[in-house]
Design a protein around this motif. Sequence first.
Motif, PDB file in Angstrom:
ATOM      1  N   ILE A  98       0.977  -1.278  -0.205  1.00  0.00           N
ATOM      2  CA  ILE A  98       0.323   0.371  -0.025  1.00  0.00           C
ATOM      3  C   ILE A  98       0.923   1.342   0.003  1.00  0.00           C
ATOM      4  CG2 ILE A  98      -1.646   1.543   1.537  1.00  0.00           C
ATOM      5  CD1 ILE A  98      -2.676  -1.202   2.581  1.00  0.00           C
ATOM      6  N   LEU A  99       1.846   1.586   1.434  1.00  0.00           N
ATOM      7  CA  LEU A  99       2.773   2.304   1.051  1.00  0.00           C
ATOM      8  C   LEU A  99       3.870   3.060  -0.354  1.00  0.00           C
ATOM      9  CD1 LEU A  99       4.186   2.131   4.827  1.00  0.00           C
ATOM     10  CD2 LEU A  99       3.125   4.091   3.903  1.00  0.00           C
ATOM     11  N   ALA A 100       3.958   1.687  -1.052  1.00  0.00           N
ATOM     12  CA  ALA A 100       4.624   1.711  -2.218  1.00  0.00           C
ATOM     13  C   ALA A 100       3.578   2.420  -3.062  1.00  0.00           C
ATOM     14  CB  ALA A 100       5.586   0.433  -2.633  1.00  0.00           C
ATOM     15  N   GLN A 101       2.458   1.875  -3.616  1.00  0.00           N
ATOM     16  CA  GLN A 101       1.908   2.477  -4.370  1.00  0.00           C
ATOM     17  C   GLN A 101       1.315   3.842  -4.441  1.00  0.00           C
ATOM     18  OE1 GLN A 101       0.420   0.520  -7.176  1.00  0.00           O
ATOM     19  NE2 GLN A 101       1.964  -1.426  -6.005  1.00  0.00           N
ATOM     20  N   CYS A 102       0.757   3.837  -2.321  1.00  0.00           N
ATOM     21  CA  CYS A 102       0.862   4.997  -2.580  1.00  0.00           C
ATOM     22  C   CYS A 102       2.172   6.114  -3.591  1.00  0.00           C
ATOM     23  CB  CYS A 102       0.910   5.286  -1.131  1.00  0.00           C
ATOM     24  SG  CYS A 102      -1.280   5.063  -0.516  1.00  0.00           S
ATOM     25  N   GLU A 103       3.060   6.114  -2.896  1.00  0.00           N
ATOM     26  CA  GLU A 103       4.138   6.752  -3.464  1.00  0.00           C
ATOM     27  C   GLU A 103       4.432   6.848  -4.615  1.00  0.00           C
ATOM     28  OE1 GLU A 103       7.887   5.518  -1.256  1.00  0.00           O
ATOM     29  OE2 GLU A 103       7.469   5.775   0.901  1.00  0.00           O
ATOM     30  N   TYR A 104       3.861   5.989  -5.250  1.00  0.00           N
ATOM     31  CA  TYR A 104       4.009   5.455  -6.854  1.00  0.00           C
ATOM     32  C   TYR A 104       3.290   6.680  -7.340  1.00  0.00           C
ATOM     33  CZ  TYR A 104       3.655   3.685 -11.344  1.00  0.00           C
ATOM     34  OH  TYR A 104       3.045   3.505 -12.468  1.00  0.00           O
ATOM     35  N   SER A 105       2.113   6.551  -6.736  1.00  0.00           N
ATOM     36  CA  SER A 105       0.509   7.287  -7.463  1.00  0.00           C
ATOM     37  C   SER A 105       0.748   8.997  -6.818  1.00  0.00           C
ATOM     38  CB  SER A 105      -0.285   6.760  -6.954  1.00  0.00           C
ATOM     39  OG  SER A 105      -0.526   7.014  -5.503  1.00  0.00           O
ATOM     40  N   LEU A 106       2.018   9.306  -6.020  1.00  0.00           N
ATOM     41  CA  LEU A 106       1.727  10.734  -5.974  1.00  0.00           C
ATOM     42  C   LEU A 106       2.597  11.637  -6.148  1.00  0.00           C
ATOM     43  CD1 LEU A 106       1.358  10.395  -1.959  1.00  0.00           C
ATOM     44  CD2 LEU A 106       0.299  11.549  -3.113  1.00  0.00           C
ATOM     45  N   GLU A 107       4.229  10.437  -7.019  1.00  0.00           N
ATOM     46  CA  GLU A 107       5.146  11.064  -7.569  1.00  0.00           C
ATOM     47  C   GLU A 107       3.738  11.734  -9.115  1.00  0.00           C
ATOM     48  OE1 GLU A 107       7.370   7.563  -8.973  1.00  0.00           O
ATOM     49  OE2 GLU A 107       8.157   7.371  -7.721  1.00  0.00           O
ATOM     50  N   GLU A 108       4.887  13.053  -9.457  1.00  0.00           N
ATOM     51  CA  GLU A 108       4.290  14.019 -10.232  1.00  0.00           C
ATOM     52  C   GLU A 108       3.973  12.954 -12.480  1.00  0.00           C
ATOM     53  OE1 GLU A 108       6.694  17.651 -10.636  1.00  0.00           O
ATOM     54  OE2 GLU A 108       5.862  17.701  -8.944  1.00  0.00           O
ATOM     55  N   SER A 109       5.148  12.194 -12.132  1.00  0.00           N
ATOM     56  CA  SER A 109       4.871  11.842 -13.300  1.00  0.00           C
ATOM     57  C   SER A 109       4.173  10.805 -13.927  1.00  0.00           C
ATOM     58  CB  SER A 109       5.900  10.369 -14.106  1.00  0.00           C
ATOM     59  OG  SER A 109       6.486  10.001 -12.338  1.00  0.00           O
ATOM     60  N   ALA A 110       3.049  10.391 -12.803  1.00  0.00           N
ATOM     61  CA  ALA A 110       2.327   9.047 -13.085  1.00  0.00           C
ATOM     62  C   ALA A 110       1.344   9.594 -13.491  1.00  0.00           C
ATOM     63  CB  ALA A 110       1.735   8.761 -11.246  1.00  0.00           C
ATOM     64  N   SER A 111       0.767   9.007 -14.401  1.00  0.00           N
ATOM     65  CA  SER A 111      -0.645   9.184 -15.483  1.00  0.00           C
ATOM     66  C   SER A 111      -1.970   9.042 -14.330  1.00  0.00           C
ATOM     67  CB  SER A 111      -0.050   8.733 -16.289  1.00  0.00           C
ATOM     68  OG  SER A 111      -0.863   7.420 -16.430  1.00  0.00           O
ATOM     69  N   GLU A 112      -2.629   9.436 -15.686  1.00  0.00           N
ATOM     70  CA  GLU A 112      -4.192   8.748 -14.341  1.00  0.00           C
ATOM     71  C   GLU A 112      -4.525   7.913 -14.197  1.00  0.00           C
ATOM     72  OE1 GLU A 112      -7.497   9.738 -12.232  1.00  0.00           O
ATOM     73  OE2 GLU A 112      -5.937  11.196 -12.881  1.00  0.00           O
ATOM     74  N   THR A 113      -4.464   6.965 -15.543  1.00  0.00           N
ATOM     75  CA  THR A 113      -3.930   5.232 -14.924  1.00  0.00           C
ATOM     76  C   THR A 113      -3.374   4.736 -14.257  1.00  0.00           C
ATOM     77  OG1 THR A 113      -3.568   5.496 -17.764  1.00  0.00           O
ATOM     78  CG2 THR A 113      -4.851   3.663 -17.186  1.00  0.00           C
ATOM     79  N   ASP A 114      -1.782   4.995 -14.643  1.00  0.00           N
ATOM     80  CA  ASP A 114      -0.942   4.425 -13.039  1.00  0.00           C
ATOM     81  C   ASP A 114      -1.979   4.842 -12.186  1.00  0.00           C
ATOM     82  OD1 ASP A 114       0.629   3.598 -15.151  1.00  0.00           O
ATOM     83  OD2 ASP A 114       1.875   5.571 -14.905  1.00  0.00           O
ATOM     84  N   ARG A 115      -2.479   6.054 -11.863  1.00  0.00           N
ATOM     85  CA  ARG A 115      -2.936   5.925 -10.284  1.00  0.00           C
ATOM     86  C   ARG A 115      -4.106   5.154  -9.925  1.00  0.00           C
ATOM     87  NH1 ARG A 115      -2.073  12.149 -10.547  1.00  0.00           N
ATOM     88  NH2 ARG A 115       0.051  12.419  -9.714  1.00  0.00           N
ATOM     89  N   GLN A 116      -5.103   5.267 -10.703  1.00  0.00           N
ATOM     90  CA  GLN A 116      -6.056   4.372 -10.918  1.00  0.00           C
ATOM     91  C   GLN A 116      -5.647   2.618 -10.989  1.00  0.00           C
ATOM     92  OE1 GLN A 116      -9.406   3.939 -11.731  1.00  0.00           O
ATOM     93  NE2 GLN A 116      -9.613   6.215 -11.793  1.00  0.00           N
ATOM     94  N   GLU A 117      -4.812   2.046 -10.997  1.00  0.00           N
ATOM     95  CA  GLU A 117      -4.079   1.006 -11.105  1.00  0.00           C
ATOM     96  C   GLU A 117      -3.602   0.652 -10.104  1.00  0.00           C
ATOM     97  OE1 GLU A 117      -3.469  -2.104 -13.297  1.00  0.00           O
ATOM     98  OE2 GLU A 117      -4.509  -0.720 -14.044  1.00  0.00           O
ATOM     99  N   ALA A 118      -2.493   1.994  -9.102  1.00  0.00           N
ATOM    100  CA  ALA A 118      -2.197   2.028  -8.005  1.00  0.00           C
ATOM    101  C   ALA A 118      -2.955   1.252  -6.374  1.00  0.00           C
ATOM    102  CB  ALA A 118      -1.438   2.979  -7.713  1.00  0.00           C
ATOM    103  N   LEU A 119      -4.326   2.909  -7.591  1.00  0.00           N
ATOM    104  CA  LEU A 119      -5.822   2.635  -6.548  1.00  0.00           C
ATOM    105  C   LEU A 119      -6.319   0.927  -6.052  1.00  0.00           C
ATOM    106  CD1 LEU A 119      -7.634   6.282  -7.363  1.00  0.00           C
ATOM    107  CD2 LEU A 119      -6.830   4.851  -4.851  1.00  0.00           C
ATOM    108  N   LYS A 120      -6.415  -0.096  -7.365  1.00  0.00           N
ATOM    109  CA  LYS A 120      -6.477  -0.922  -7.436  1.00  0.00           C
ATOM    110  C   LYS A 120      -5.511  -1.534  -6.352  1.00  0.00           C
ATOM    111  CE  LYS A 120      -9.009  -0.940 -11.784  1.00  0.00           C
ATOM    112  NZ  LYS A 120      -8.448  -1.264 -12.992  1.00  0.00           N
ATOM    113  N   VAL A 121      -4.705  -2.071  -6.142  1.00  0.00           N
ATOM    114  CA  VAL A 121      -3.765  -2.668  -5.770  1.00  0.00           C
ATOM    115  C   VAL A 121      -3.965  -2.579  -4.703  1.00  0.00           C
ATOM    116  CG1 VAL A 121      -1.542  -3.459  -5.374  1.00  0.00           C
ATOM    117  CG2 VAL A 121      -1.622  -2.740  -7.668  1.00  0.00           C
TER     118      VAL A 121
END
Length: 434
Positions: A231-254
């Motif tokens: 969960i922590l890794a996914q949060c950090e990943y989706s908070l990165e500026e370079s993360a796209s909307e699709t990446d964030r959606q994927e991260a949220l699912k995980v």
Amino acid sequence: MILMATIVMGLIFSFSEDIIATNSKTILMSVVDDNAGELEFEDGKLEIDDIDFFKNSVYTLIYNINGKRLEGTLPEEFSLEPPLNDKKIIDIIIDNTKYYIYDKLTFVEDYHQKMWVRGVIAFDEVAGATKTILQIALFSLPIFILLATLGCYLIAKQTFRPIDKIIKTAEKIQDSEDLSLRINLKDNDVEIQKLSNAFDNMFEYLENSFESERQFSQNVSHELRTPTAIILAQCEYSLEESASETDRQEALKVIQKQAKKTSKIISDLLNLIRLERGIEKPSLSKIDLSELVSIVCEEQNIIMQNITLNQNIMPNIRINANQNMMIRLLSNLLSNAFHYGKENGKVEVNLIEDDKNIILSVEDDGIGIANKQKDKIWQRFYQVDTARSSQNSESMGLGLAMVKQIAKIHNAEINVLSELGKGSCFVVKFPKTQ
Ligand code: ADP
């Protein structure tokens, strides 16, 4: 002991004079009576051969009816012959010595006459002997008391040695917090041995409980660490500026999946702890187990489509049980049967009853369980094949621990028959009288 012995000795001494006097008189009378019985008249002659003229310190004298002494002698100190006196003990003091005299007028058959039998005893002679005995007792008693005290001390010391060992072991355990220590008493008194064994068993129980609590906390933290890290890794990943909307959606699912898993672990653990500690008393009611088993089978069948489910359920089997727990028990056994079953294999559910029991069995033809694992599968967080289990996000190794507790609450026996590579059969036997 000393006090009692002193009291007894004191009493003996204070009554000794009376005791000796009574004793002397009893001896005197019995000797005179005996001798009077021995007087016989045979062949025109008085027979006195059988008479013992000095017996038990008693002097015996025989007189005729007129008071003439025929046989026997008085003690030397007597200068005068005291008058005869039928059946009365008189005492007389001569040269500071007390004598008891007892006379008896007795009728001698055949002789047709009466005769006097006299007995004389010196009080001091009997008193002397008795006093010597008392003196010996006076000196030997303290020695006996001393020996007895020493003996008691040694026996008590020997008896308390094992208890001392028990106390020392308990203290050592407390000081070193080492629960593996044992008393290990051998070849001892049965009761003490039992006590020591009871303590050793208790230490073993405590050690196992502490160990399983420690193991449990380790397992819980281990199980929760993985989803939390994801969960922590996914949060950090989706908070990165370079993360796209699709990446964030994927991260949220995980994150959602892992959060669900964490939530399930917590709720399963809470349920298990409640069951194990008996925090909630389950409400039991008469339920139609046949119907319940059919419903759960149907539900599971819909989820697991690539396995054939055969049901062999006797109708109208009613049982006194907690409905939710029964659903949980059955769902766990069924989902395991599907999960560890063979691709396109089959699962068979049987529910039957006989005179004494209601028997539920769930059988699959899947991977099976090795003999050495059979005892362990009931432990919390135990998984035989972690790789296969981890394919299923629901697998946490808590299911069978829960099933076992539910069976225990319903006084049921649960067993597994299994052969590696051939399949497993879980059998739950409920007693009918519960
Ligand atoms: P899990 O969540 O891993 O299924 P369980 O407590 O239900 O945990 O089961 C413990 C372990 O027992 C499983 O990981 C699995 O290895 C084994 N097991 C349980 N049911 C079966 C079965 N029907 N066939 C083979 N192995 C089984």
